[in-house]
Design an enzyme around this catalytic site. Structure first.
Site, PDB file in Angstrom:
ATOM      1  NE  ARG A 161      -4.433   1.013   1.875  1.00 45.24           N
ATOM      2  CZ  ARG A 161      -5.384   0.449   2.110  1.00 45.24           C
ATOM      3  NH1 ARG A 161      -5.439   1.639   3.328  1.00 45.24           N
ATOM      4  NH2 ARG A 161      -6.684   0.437   1.481  1.00 45.24           N
ATOM      5  CG  HIS A 216      -8.281   0.323  -2.811  1.00 41.38           C
ATOM      6  ND1 HIS A 216      -7.527  -1.188  -2.804  1.00 41.38           N
ATOM      7  CD2 HIS A 216      -9.270   0.668  -2.061  1.00 41.38           C
ATOM      8  CE1 HIS A 216      -7.580  -0.866  -2.242  1.00 41.38           C
ATOM      9  NE2 HIS A 216      -8.447  -0.047  -1.289  1.00 41.38           N
ATOM     10  CD  GLN A 266     -12.985  -1.372  -1.153  1.00 39.44           C
ATOM     11  OE1 GLN A 266     -12.345  -0.753  -0.707  1.00 39.44           O
ATOM     12  NE2 GLN A 266     -14.121  -1.570  -1.373  1.00 39.44           N
ATOM     13  CG  ASP A 295     -12.935   6.813  -1.834  1.00 42.03           C
ATOM     14  OD1 ASP A 295     -13.199   7.221  -0.779  1.00 42.03           O
ATOM     15  OD2 ASP A 295     -12.530   6.741  -2.440  1.00 42.03           O
ATOM     16  CB  CYS A 315     -13.878   1.771  -0.775  1.00 45.88           C
ATOM     17  SG  CYS A 315     -13.655   3.905  -0.250  1.00 45.88           S
ATOM     18  NE  ARG A 343     -10.873  -4.680  -0.234  1.00 43.13           N
ATOM     19  CZ  ARG A 343      -9.779  -4.057   0.120  1.00 43.13           C
ATOM     20  NH1 ARG A 343     -10.597  -3.279   1.408  1.00 43.13           N
ATOM     21  NH2 ARG A 343      -8.717  -4.072   0.136  1.00 43.13           N
TER      22      ARG A 343
HETATM   23  N1   CP Z   1     -11.566   0.720   1.661  1.00 44.95           N
HETATM   24  C1   CP Z   1     -10.289  -0.003   2.444  1.00 44.95           C
HETATM   25  O1   CP Z   1      -9.372   0.434   1.626  1.00 44.95           O
HETATM   26  O2   CP Z   1      -9.801   0.645   3.682  1.00 44.95           O
HETATM   27  P1   CP Z   1      -8.905   0.382   4.582  1.00 44.95           P
HETATM   28  O3   CP Z   1      -8.226   1.665   3.536  1.00 44.95           O
HETATM   29  O4   CP Z   1      -9.530   0.305   6.229  1.00 44.95           O
HETATM   30  O5   CP Z   1      -7.909  -0.528   4.068  1.00 44.95           O
HETATM   31  N1  NVA Z   2      -9.457   7.203  -1.560  1.00 43.89           N
HETATM   32  C1  NVA Z   2      -9.480   6.320  -0.428  1.00 43.89           C
HETATM   33  C2  NVA Z   2      -9.545   5.120   0.143  1.00 43.89           C
HETATM   34  C3  NVA Z   2      -9.334   4.428   0.915  1.00 43.89           C
HETATM   35  C4  NVA Z   2      -9.973   3.394   0.989  1.00 43.89           C
HETATM   36  C5  NVA Z   2      -7.881   7.004  -0.311  1.00 43.89           C
HETATM   37  O1  NVA Z   2      -7.215   6.840  -1.575  1.00 43.89           O
HETATM   38  O2  NVA Z   2      -7.469   7.607   0.555  1.00 43.89           O
END
Ligand code: CP
Ligand code: NVA
Length: 339
Positions: free
Chosen positions: A128, A155, A158, A250, A290, A318
């Site tokens: 990540r 992502h 997701q 989102d 998400c 997930r």
């Molecule tokens: N939706 C998602 O990726 O959640 P987190 O950021 O908590 O992993």
């Molecule tokens: N768009 C958001 C998604 C988090 C799961 C971010 O990148 O923070």
């Protein structure tokens, strides 16, 4: 060809799809940096396996016996971290988590050198990151699969779970009217690509300066041309939601852009998903997010907690979707215990 049986789950009043993944499709040794790393057939096989894993988890209890998976996260996480950990633990493997929030990957040691170490000990590397290139560069050097657990660009895990969730609700997403309202961000990009791969009708409503990236629009449009999907881009949230089967939003400010929150809030106000906006969708339309959500910013409590919301089904899926992905990438998708 995949075969499907529909089962009714009395506890949740939901349809669970029990599917058999196409045994001819293999992703062994591949990376999942972007949704577009998969062909429509490969995505279909992965989703079929995800439905199968959800229906029959015991069959796969030891499918990743003694395999090690390592996760380096530069950003916070609840769902992604825990669903990957629960996924691999319940497949018989184990996870090692490395908190990378205090120093970016590649700073202490080159990504190439990291990859050459990690592949000696582990079967999968999960990242990540802020920069998407951190993930693609690790994938370039690593002999073991690299999975994108969220970057600034995409992502994909997701979106995999989200379309699995839509298939549970609607049986098929081909021809489904899927609408995303809000920031044209990482989540939006992977949703567009997944919708295109599966032949859905995807409408994206964003403020003018927050539209999805042109390169993803081109990619998704090219894919949609081969699957019968369509993509529409607009700045009008009401037009976008009118006739939608699913409405997704989102946060307006993603991780790493927090300093823009005050500037963005008024720009995104007309894009809030509230009951008035949802009233334009089809009567059976679902609401998706998400998570984490900024309550009463991009979505109101009434919608998030309302009867159309399937956000916790998305969160549950997930885990199932990532189990399927892990098995496919490690080449153990056919290695389940017979019933
Ligand atoms: N939706 C998602 O990726 O959640 P987190 O950021 O908590 O992993
Ligand atoms: N768009 C958001 C998604 C988090 C799961 C971010 O990148 O923070």
């Amino acid at each position: 060809m995949a075969t499907r049986t529909e089962l009714y789950n009395d506890d949740h009043h939901a349809i669970a799809l029990c599917a058999t993944a196409d045994p001819m499709v293999s992703l062994e040794g591949r990376d999942f940096c972007s949704t577009s790393d998969l062909s429509p057939t490969e995505l279909r096989a992965t989703l079929d396996l995800a439905h199968e894993l959800k229906a029959h988890p015991h069959k796969y209890r030891w499918a990743l016996d003694a395999r090690q998976m390592v996760m380096f996260f530069e950003k916070a996480s609840l769902r992604t971290r825990l669903t990957f950990e629960t996924a691999i633990n319940t497949l018989g493997g184990s996870a090692i988590f490395v908190d990378q929030t205090q120093s970016p990957l590649g700073e202490r040691e080159s990504l190439a050198d990291m990859a050459r170490n990690l592949e000696r000990w582990t079967s999968v590397i999960i990242l990540r990151t802020y920069a998407h290139e951190t993930i693609t560069e690790m994938a370039l050097y690593s002999k073991v699969p690299v999975i994108n657990a969220l970057s600034d660009l995409e992502h994909p895990c997701q979106a995999l779970a989200d379309f699995m969730t839509l298939e549970e609700r609607f049986s098929t997403v081909k021809g489904l009217n899927f609408t995303y309202v809000g920031d044209g961000n990482n989540v939006c990009h992977s949703l567009m690509l997944t919708a295109a791969l599966l032949g859905a009708h995807c409408t994206i409503a964003t403020p003018r300066k927050y539209a999805p990236k042109a390169e993803i629009v081109v990619q998704a449009t090219e894919i949609a041309c081969t699957t019968g999907g369509t993509l529409i881009f607009t700045q009008d949230p009401v037009a976008a939601v009118t006739g939608a089967d699913a409405v997704y939003t989102d946060v307006c400010t993603s991780m790493g852009s927090e300093h823009e929150e005050t500037k963005r809030a008024p720009i995104f106000k007309p894009y809030q998903v509230n009951e008035a906006l949802m009233a334009h969708a089809r009567p059976e339309a679902v609401f998706m997010h998400c998570l984490p959500a900024r309550r009463n910013a991009e979505v109101t409590d009434a919608v998030l907690d309302g009867p159309r919301s399937i956000v916790f089904d998305q969160a549950e899926n997930r885990m199932h979707a990532q189990k399927a992905l892990l098995l496919m990438l490690v080449g153990r998708h056919q290695n389940s215990k017979a019933d």
